[in-house]
Each structure stands twice: as C-alpha cells, then as structure tokens.
Write a protein that holds these residues in place. Structure first.
Motif, mmCIF file in Angstrom:
data_model
loop_
_atom_site.group_PDB
_atom_site.id
_atom_site.type_symbol
_atom_site.label_atom_id
_atom_site.label_comp_id
_atom_site.label_asym_id
_atom_site.label_seq_id
_atom_site.Cartn_x
_atom_site.Cartn_y
_atom_site.Cartn_z
ATOM 1 N N ASP A 84 0.824 -1.214 0.000
ATOM 2 C CA ASP A 84 0.000 0.000 0.000
ATOM 3 C C ASP A 84 0.857 1.263 0.000
ATOM 4 O O ASP A 84 0.465 2.296 -0.572
ATOM 5 N N SER A 122 -4.181 -3.343 -5.248
ATOM 6 C CA SER A 122 -5.293 -2.477 -5.659
ATOM 7 C C SER A 122 -5.431 -1.220 -4.801
ATOM 8 O O SER A 122 -6.012 -0.221 -5.241
ATOM 9 N N ASP A 123 -4.897 -1.245 -3.559
ATOM 10 C CA ASP A 123 -5.013 -0.090 -2.673
ATOM 11 C C ASP A 123 -3.736 0.750 -2.624
ATOM 12 O O ASP A 123 -3.623 1.657 -1.787
ATOM 13 N N VAL A 166 -3.820 4.128 -7.270
ATOM 14 C CA VAL A 166 -5.158 4.680 -7.082
ATOM 15 C C VAL A 166 -5.246 6.130 -7.558
ATOM 16 O O VAL A 166 -6.225 6.540 -8.206
#
Length: 254
Positions: free
Chosen positions: A125, A157-158, A163
């Motif tokens: 992350d 994905s995070d 993002v």
C-alpha cells in the motif's frame, strides 16, 4: 568407564563444544546480517516490530550458544563437574524451547500467515516506486518467484500511486514475461496498454509455500540433525560428569 573411554569422551565433548561455539558465532552473524542488511528479503518486513524482535532473539540465541560452547570446553578439558552440569541443563532447556517453538509454529501457522499478509499488504500500500532498499527487495522476490502480491495481484489495488494516477499503472516487477509487450524495467510502476494487467496471477505466499514444500526434507533434516547433536552433547556431558571423581583425601586438613 575406563580411563581410555573417559579421555575419549572428554575430547569428543571438547570438539563438540568447539563446533557449538562456531555455530553460535554463525547464528549471531546471521542475526546481525538480517538486522543490518539492506538487500535481503527481511528488508520487506523490517518495519514490523515483531521481525526486529525475532532478529534480536536470533542474536541472543547465538551469543548464548557461544557462551555455552565456551563453558562446555572448559568443563570438558578441566573436568569441572559444576560446569558440565550447567552445560547439560542449558542444552536441555534449549532442546525443550526448540520443540515448543516448532509446535507453536505448526499449530499457529494460520496466525503466522495472516500476520505476514498484514505486514506485506502495508508494504504494498505504501510502495511509492522510488527504488528504496525495501522496494528493491520486494521487486526481487516478485520477479524471481514469478508472483504478484502476497495472496494475489489484488493486494496492489489499494496502492496510493496506482489509485491516484490518471494512467493505468501496474508494478513492473509483477509483469508476466509471456504476456508483456516490449521492454519494461524491473522496478517501479509501468503503464498497462489494456485494462487487464500483464502480470502473474499467483501470489508470493503460494510461491514461498511451494518452495518450503519442495525443500521440506532438507529443513527437517537440518532440524533433526541439530536435535541429534544436542542430545549427543547432553549424553557426553552427563557421562563425563558422572565419571569425574574428586579425591577428597588429598585435601589438606588443619
């Protein structure tokens, strides 16, 4: 026990403790390497206090092994019963601790896996793509084990860079060579040409478990070998201790 057997036991125990001392030195050095090295796998986990504690424990165990080897050598050469008894007790304690640690890891393996997932997820992350030592270590793992993320590629994905980017980015070290078009760097982020990332589907947890299963007999052999050596040291020290007799008739009387 005859004098010849006693002498043989004494020097075998001395040799054993010399090896044990060298083993302790190697363990201490390995712990220091894990704690200080900036290019190894442990860099990925170094932000977790538990990992650092484990490194300090490894260093402590190595230092304790060195001390035990030194005391064992003194006890064997000079035939000091109290040192041999202390050495036997310490070996028994270490063997019990190893069995307890192995049982704990086996029965708590799901907890260990979940904790590892949390640690790696935090790393992914916060992966900024600036080629730091932590990122280099994780890129090396993904590229050489041909995996992406810890459980799967969705672990990325995070990531804040992915993002917040207006481009369709993916981690370059995840790229599946059979699907990728053109040349990509081995670190940082790359731009995908289609919504489907050209990356490996399998997570690195599965790759690590596969490696462990492939080498399980080597790992078990090493563990059993260490346990056998420790039992041998306990037997030799106890036999020598039982056959050292102090002649109190030679003590001066006043």
């Amino acid at each position: 026990m005859g004098q010849g057997c006693k002498t043989a036991s004494k020097y075998f125990l001395f040799l054993f403790n010399l090896i044990f001392f060298l083993f302790g030195t190697a363990t201490t050095g390995f712990g220091l390497w894990l704690l200080l090295d900036n290019q190894s796998f442990i860099v990925v986990l170094n932000d977790n206090p538990g990992v650092k504690v484990a490194c300090y424990i490894l260093i402590g165990v190595g230092a304790f092994s060195m001390l035990m080897g030194f005391l064992g050598c003194l006890g064997a050469i000079y035939e000091v019963r109290c040192l041999l008894g202390l050495y036997f007790a310490c070996l028994l304690l270490i063997l019990a601790a190893q069995i307890a640690a192995g049982a704990l890891l086996y029965f708590q393996k799901d907890v260990v896996h979940n904790e590892m997932s949390k640690i790696v997820k935090k790393v992914l992350d916060n992966y900024p793509g600036n080629n730091s030592s932590t990122e280099q270590a994780w890129d090396f793992i993904q590229k050489n084990m041909e995996c992406c993320g810890w459980n799967n590629r969705m672990d990325w994905s995070d990531n804040m860079v992915i993002v917040n980017s207006s481009q369709l980015l993916f981690p370059c070290s995840c790229q599946n060579i059979s699907l990728a078009e053109g040349d990509f760097p081995g670190s940082g982020f790359c731009e995908a040409q289609t919504p489907e990332w050209p990356v490996y589907d399998v997570g690195c947890a599965a790759s690590v478990e596969s490696w462990l299963l492939t080498n399980i007999w080597i790992v078990l052999g090493i563990c059993l070998g260490v346990a056998f050596v420790e039992l041998l040291g306990m037997i030799l020290s106890m036999c020598l201790c039982r056959n050292i007799h102090t002649d109190y008739t030679k003590v001066d009387r006043y």
